[in-house]
Design a protein around this motif. Sequence first.
Motif, short mmCIF file in Angstrom:
data_model
loop_
_atom_site.label_atom_id
_atom_site.label_comp_id
_atom_site.label_asym_id
_atom_site.label_seq_id
_atom_site.Cartn_x
_atom_site.Cartn_y
_atom_site.Cartn_z
N LEU A 275 0.83 -1.21 0.00
CA LEU A 275 0.00 0.00 0.00
C LEU A 275 0.86 1.25 0.00
O LEU A 275 0.57 2.23 -0.71
CB LEU A 275 -0.92 -0.01 1.22
CG LEU A 275 -2.02 -1.09 1.23
CD1 LEU A 275 -2.78 -1.05 2.55
CD2 LEU A 275 -2.96 -0.91 0.05
N PHE A 276 1.95 1.23 0.78
CA PHE A 276 2.82 2.41 0.86
C PHE A 276 3.48 2.68 -0.49
O PHE A 276 3.41 3.80 -1.01
CB PHE A 276 3.88 2.19 1.94
CG PHE A 276 4.91 3.28 1.98
CD1 PHE A 276 4.65 4.50 2.56
CD2 PHE A 276 6.17 3.08 1.42
CE1 PHE A 276 5.61 5.52 2.59
CE2 PHE A 276 7.14 4.08 1.44
CZ PHE A 276 6.85 5.30 2.03
N TYR A 277 4.13 1.65 -1.06
CA TYR A 277 4.83 1.87 -2.31
C TYR A 277 3.85 2.08 -3.47
O TYR A 277 4.18 2.76 -4.45
CB TYR A 277 5.77 0.70 -2.60
CG TYR A 277 7.06 0.78 -1.82
CD1 TYR A 277 8.13 1.53 -2.27
CD2 TYR A 277 7.19 0.14 -0.59
CE1 TYR A 277 9.31 1.63 -1.55
CE2 TYR A 277 8.36 0.22 0.15
CZ TYR A 277 9.41 0.98 -0.34
OH TYR A 277 10.57 1.08 0.39
N GLY A 278 2.66 1.49 -3.34
CA GLY A 278 1.63 1.77 -4.35
C GLY A 278 1.23 3.23 -4.34
O GLY A 278 1.06 3.85 -5.39
N GLY A 279 1.09 3.81 -3.12
CA GLY A 279 0.79 5.23 -3.01
C GLY A 279 1.90 6.10 -3.58
O GLY A 279 1.63 7.08 -4.27
N VAL A 280 3.15 5.72 -3.27
CA VAL A 280 4.29 6.47 -3.83
C VAL A 280 4.27 6.39 -5.35
O VAL A 280 4.53 7.38 -6.05
CB VAL A 280 5.61 5.92 -3.27
CG1 VAL A 280 6.81 6.56 -3.98
CG2 VAL A 280 5.71 6.18 -1.76
N ILE B 179 1.68 5.98 -7.32
CA ILE B 179 0.60 6.81 -7.86
C ILE B 179 1.01 8.28 -7.89
O ILE B 179 0.79 8.99 -8.88
CB ILE B 179 -0.67 6.61 -7.02
CG1 ILE B 179 -1.22 5.20 -7.23
CG2 ILE B 179 -1.73 7.65 -7.40
CD1 ILE B 179 -2.39 4.86 -6.33
N ILE B 180 1.62 8.73 -6.80
CA ILE B 180 2.09 10.12 -6.75
C ILE B 180 3.13 10.37 -7.83
O ILE B 180 3.11 11.40 -8.52
CB ILE B 180 2.65 10.44 -5.35
CG1 ILE B 180 1.53 10.36 -4.31
CG2 ILE B 180 3.31 11.81 -5.33
CD1 ILE B 180 2.01 10.50 -2.88
N TRP B 181 4.07 9.40 -7.98
CA TRP B 181 5.11 9.53 -9.01
C TRP B 181 4.49 9.61 -10.40
O TRP B 181 4.89 10.41 -11.24
CB TRP B 181 6.07 8.34 -8.90
CG TRP B 181 7.27 8.43 -9.79
CD1 TRP B 181 7.32 8.38 -11.16
CD2 TRP B 181 8.64 8.57 -9.38
NE1 TRP B 181 8.59 8.48 -11.62
CE2 TRP B 181 9.43 8.60 -10.54
CE3 TRP B 181 9.25 8.66 -8.13
CZ2 TRP B 181 10.81 8.72 -10.50
CZ3 TRP B 181 10.63 8.78 -8.09
CH2 TRP B 181 11.39 8.81 -9.26
N THR B 182 3.49 8.76 -10.65
CA THR B 182 2.84 8.73 -11.96
C THR B 182 2.13 10.04 -12.25
O THR B 182 2.21 10.58 -13.37
CB THR B 182 1.83 7.56 -12.02
OG1 THR B 182 2.52 6.34 -11.75
CG2 THR B 182 1.18 7.49 -13.39
#
Length: 629
Positions: A167-172, A174-177
């Motif tokens: 969840l954490f790296y998925g959020g990162v 998404i923000i990066w994208t």
Amino acid sequence: MASGGSLSALCLALLGSALLLAVRSIASAVPGQDVDLSRERPLELKMDQALLLIHNVGGESFTVYWLSDHCYQCLYQRLVIVPGAVTSRPFNVAAVPVDSQHPVTLQLNDTAKNQEMCRVHYSFGEFGNYSLWVRQSLFGGVRAVSCELIVNKSPVSSSLPILLAVLFYGGVGIIWTLGYFVVRLGPVRNWIYKKMNPVETDRLINSELGSPNRADAGGQGAHPGAWSSSVPQRLRSLDTFRGLSLIIMVFVNYGGGKYWFFKHESWNGLTLADLVFPWFVFIMGTSIFLSLNSMLRKGCAKWRLLLKVLWRSFLLFLIGVFVINPNYCLGPLSLSNLRIFGVLQRLSLTYLVVSVLELLFIKAMPNNFTSGGAWAPLQDVVMYWPQWILVILLETVWLCLTFLLPVPDCPLGYLGPGGIGDFGQYPNCTGGAAGYIDRTVLGEEHIYQHPSSNVIYQSTVAYDPEGLLGTINAVVLAFLGLQAGKILLFYKDQHNQIIRRFFIWGIIMGIISAILTKCSQNEGFIPINKNLWSISYVTTLCCFAFLLLLLIYYLVDVKKLWSGAPFVFPGMNSILVYVGHEVFENYFPFKWKIDNRSHGQHLAQNLVATSLWVLISYVLYKRRIFWKI
């Protein structure tokens, strides 16, 4: 009320007495040892263990044996001996740790007659508390035995840290994208391009192990229209693929949170850790072809390229032997126990053999290459038929040595782990011919001392997963990666052709693997085995590599939906990241003191360390620092 209070007090007293009796009878027995019921110190569990209390009620003593479902054709191992009941003690209790990584089978045998009493199959949970009640009784001279397993305390959810990390790296991500799409907006993009000089950066990037110069590959200087938009993006795909493999490699080398599925498979089969090194070898082969072809087109003589290949191979081998050597854990550097082979040493030899093989037959591809005739659909194979013959001969050598070389006290063509595998018939035959060749040529003290086979199969002989015989199949794997480079060059600007051929090669490799393994983990002709680098392992990982490269190529190069970040950055500095993560593994901020019983803390530490190397590679990229050899 007085009567109720007295009854409550009596119940509490009885309960306290029972608990005291249980605590005093619990012994911290080790699997394979007898229980010492006099010990009062509670049993301390490790990660991936559960506590099992075995109650022997009203019967004779018995021995408990255990067998992991993950151990193929293994002998049962003694877990504990539980004494029989005596007059002063109506039942006995033994406390033992049991494995919670894989389901296990518990077999109870009468100690005196060694006859099976009952058998229990169960999947224990980490840090769970379980009781196995064994009740024995006599009816008409016949002994009846019942075994009942109950849960005293539920196990912890050891996979929860993985979910939180996703969840954490998925959020990162998404923000990066979102940031990436903002950067692609016209006004923002123009402002950034004015502040940067991508031509100079592209000129400096010449990734290690034979990757071509991004600005020069394909010769866009002569035909800028044909190559300027396609080749750099394709090479970005290669950097992304290499970086993805490398970052997963760093993560699993740091421990992978101490989860078993992030470690190498004990013998046959695959885990995540078994995928990344072959992918790195595969993409190295792809880069070799593009690099050599680019330099030949510039007019570089073959003998100069050969000298460069020899020097790179020599440096890689030296770094592997004297900088990254796991036998250092045995003490100060000593020539008596120096491990000769390893990851970089295998890369060195593979790079040398494949590069020399390519230099023997390669011809510089013209910019306007076209072909016709009946063999046009196979031009990327037919033009290099001498190489294919030599590679097939190499693989024939591997097959002959593996299945026809006599190994003392071992069956011909043995591919097993030794130890307690194969029902303990061949305990010192780990790896068959591959292990025998390494122990004979290199010496037992100069190969890897702690192979993954000793985890479950309890093998005792040294075995090197990066040994001599497996290097042959590493060459085959790199050569198949070379084929991907030929596809990129032969079908430049033809996205559909490239995607189609990647897919076809992936399917062909998958079919070969299915035939060799019979679609099973242990029952095939040649099982998938990372320790042996079996040919089925090579074809399976090639299948995955072609399909994964196809996906990355489609997203990064064709549709331009992904820039390759963050994996593209370590992919451009792969040698620096690999050597650096090995050298500084035990230094802060890559490692600090944590609770060794917590998967969550190990996972957090390993993810932080891995992320730091991604950040370091990004900073180096921004500063245009690229280490190559």
